[in-house]
Scaffold this motif. Structure first.
Motif, PDB file in Angstrom:
ATOM      1  N   ASP A   1       0.837  -1.145   0.016  1.00  0.00           N
ATOM      2  CA  ASP A   1      -0.015  -0.188   0.112  1.00  0.00           C
ATOM      3  C   ASP A   1       0.827   1.288   0.008  1.00  0.00           C
ATOM      4  O   ASP A   1       0.514   2.138   0.645  1.00  0.00           O
ATOM      5  CB  ASP A   1      -1.156  -0.069   1.145  1.00  0.00           C
ATOM      6  N   ILE A   2       2.106   1.210  -0.728  1.00  0.00           N
ATOM      7  CA  ILE A   2       2.673   2.509  -0.843  1.00  0.00           C
ATOM      8  C   ILE A   2       2.265   3.244  -2.082  1.00  0.00           C
ATOM      9  O   ILE A   2       2.068   2.831  -3.020  1.00  0.00           O
ATOM     10  CB  ILE A   2       4.226   1.957  -1.185  1.00  0.00           C
ATOM     11  N   SER A   3       2.169   4.395  -1.810  1.00  0.00           N
ATOM     12  CA  SER A   3       1.699   5.230  -2.787  1.00  0.00           C
ATOM     13  C   SER A   3       2.460   5.542  -3.913  1.00  0.00           C
ATOM     14  O   SER A   3       3.507   5.320  -4.114  1.00  0.00           O
ATOM     15  CB  SER A   3       1.404   6.944  -2.392  1.00  0.00           C
ATOM     16  N   TYR A   4       1.886   5.906  -5.132  1.00  0.00           N
ATOM     17  CA  TYR A   4       2.567   6.223  -6.471  1.00  0.00           C
ATOM     18  C   TYR A   4       3.545   7.246  -6.228  1.00  0.00           C
ATOM     19  O   TYR A   4       4.752   7.121  -6.724  1.00  0.00           O
ATOM     20  CB  TYR A   4       1.443   6.816  -7.343  1.00  0.00           C
ATOM     21  N   TRP A   5       3.481   8.463  -5.356  1.00  0.00           N
ATOM     22  CA  TRP A   5       4.175   9.319  -5.291  1.00  0.00           C
ATOM     23  C   TRP A   5       5.441   9.078  -4.579  1.00  0.00           C
ATOM     24  O   TRP A   5       6.624   9.416  -4.799  1.00  0.00           O
ATOM     25  CB  TRP A   5       3.806  10.441  -4.382  1.00  0.00           C
ATOM     26  N   ALA A   6       5.326   8.086  -3.623  1.00  0.00           N
ATOM     27  CA  ALA A   6       6.312   7.678  -2.788  1.00  0.00           C
ATOM     28  C   ALA A   6       7.251   6.401  -3.874  1.00  0.00           C
ATOM     29  O   ALA A   6       8.639   6.614  -3.729  1.00  0.00           O
ATOM     30  CB  ALA A   6       5.838   6.829  -1.635  1.00  0.00           C
ATOM     31  N   MET A   7       6.602   5.726  -4.646  1.00  0.00           N
ATOM     32  CA  MET A   7       7.204   4.798  -5.490  1.00  0.00           C
ATOM     33  C   MET A   7       8.002   5.438  -6.498  1.00  0.00           C
ATOM     34  O   MET A   7       8.774   4.988  -7.181  1.00  0.00           O
ATOM     35  CB  MET A   7       6.106   3.753  -6.192  1.00  0.00           C
ATOM     36  N   LEU A   8       7.675   6.688  -6.904  1.00  0.00           N
ATOM     37  CA  LEU A   8       8.150   7.436  -8.015  1.00  0.00           C
ATOM     38  C   LEU A   8       9.797   7.860  -7.535  1.00  0.00           C
ATOM     39  O   LEU A   8      10.548   8.172  -8.302  1.00  0.00           O
ATOM     40  CB  LEU A   8       7.477   8.962  -8.051  1.00  0.00           C
ATOM     41  N   VAL A   9       9.842   7.878  -6.200  1.00  0.00           N
ATOM     42  CA  VAL A   9      11.233   7.858  -5.755  1.00  0.00           C
ATOM     43  C   VAL A   9      11.993   6.626  -5.379  1.00  0.00           C
ATOM     44  O   VAL A   9      12.999   6.255  -5.662  1.00  0.00           O
ATOM     45  CB  VAL A   9      11.475   9.034  -4.441  1.00  0.00           C
ATOM     46  N   ILE A  10      11.173   5.698  -4.655  1.00  0.00           N
ATOM     47  CA  ILE A  10      11.798   4.500  -4.237  1.00  0.00           C
ATOM     48  C   ILE A  10      12.226   3.598  -5.336  1.00  0.00           C
ATOM     49  O   ILE A  10      13.336   2.993  -5.493  1.00  0.00           O
ATOM     50  CB  ILE A  10      10.581   3.736  -3.281  1.00  0.00           C
TER      51      ILE A  10
END
Length: 294
Positions: free
Chosen positions: A65-74
């Motif tokens: 449940d990690i958001s799109y915005w966080a995954m854009l960095v991760i």
């Protein structure tokens, strides 16, 4: 209103689609150009890194449940770390050999990465929802502009231009270029050239991972999504000029638009127009539009 017998809204929609595709071409070809221009390696695994970035975004949302915005960095960070491992354990031994060895190695890595994802997820695509902040569309009067597609164009161009500026206009970029041309001289100034090379490769593949995250809400996430795109991206790099960063950016955007216009006037040729352009450019200017003649 019609232009050459084509409704304005239909033409603008295809131009937007071409610009979005061109943004992906630009970012992926930029990563390839950075790696080839600075490290002299033809990275055929770039498409697999693009696919990995998209899958990491999907897995982050589906499993954690990690958001799109966080995954854009991760996701780009993870892909970049994976690239660093590849460079330190395998590619580093091939720099002084012919380009073919690096190409064959990275092609093998592509087959392994795609095979691993296919064994777990098959070949069917996985849907990834557009983030709520970018959902919906804006009415421009002459067309409806999906907010997410506008974001893709803005984000891609921003990353591309910042990368170009850093490499071409800053002291860090000068060190990178000098380190690949005369590493012993640069090391004499106390700069760790092997580390710089490793980080450059990691950054190049991280760009592919970033593009994969951007692509996830537009196309279904599939193990084959990279292999379907990488051939076109290589054509973009060749047309722009191998190693030319600005050439890759401008050529990627231009070819995306040309591809979109071809869908309007001659749909049957949209799948091959990029390669037709490549043949013409190679006949007239073998080094590419922005490449340096030797």
């Amino acid at each position: 209103m019609e232009i050459f017998g084509v409704p304005l809204q239909a033409m603008m929609s295809q131009l937007l689609l071409g610009l979005v595709n061109g943004s992906f071409y630009a970012m992926l070809s930029l990563g390839l150009a950075v790696i080839f221009g600075l490290l002299n390696v033809i990275n055929f695994s770039h498409g697999a890194m693009y696919m990995m970035g998209a899958f990491l975004a999907w897995m982050g949302l589906s499993y954690f449940d990690i958001s799109y915005w966080a995954m854009l960095v991760i996701a780009p960070l993870i892909v970049g770390l994976f690239g660093i491992v590849i460079e330190k354990t395998m590619l580093r031994w091939l720099y002084k050999l012919d380009h073919l060895y690096g190409l064959l190695l990275t092609f093998g890595i592509t087959l392994i990465v795609e095979g691993v994802f296919r064994s777990f997820y098959g070949v069917s695509g996985q849907p990834y929802a557009v983030p709520e902040l970018l959902s919906g569309a804006t009415d421009l009067g002459f067309m409806i502009l999906p907010n997410y597609r506008a974001w893709v164009v803005i984000a891609s161009l921003s990353v591309c231009l910042v990368t170009w500026f850093v490499i071409e206009k800053t002291k860090l970029g000068a060190y990178l270029r000098a380190g690949t041309e005369n590493p012993k001289l640069v090391e004499a100034f106390g700069i760790n050239v092997p580390l710089m090379v490793t980080l450059t490769f990691g950054f190049g593949v991280a760009l592919a991972g970033f593009a994969g995250v951007l692509a996830a809400p537009i196309i279904q996430v599939s193990p084959l999504m990279g292999s379907n795109l990488i051939i076109v991206v290589f054509a973009v790099v060749v047309i722009g000029g191998m190693g030319s960063i600005m050439g890759s950016i401008l050529t990627g955007l231009a070819l995306g638009v040309i591809e979109g216009l071809t869908r309007v006037f001659y749909p049957e040729g949209s799948a091959t127009v990029v390669f037709v352009v490549m043949v013409i450019v190679l006949l007239l200017r073998p080094a590419g539009l922005f490449g340096k003649e030797k």
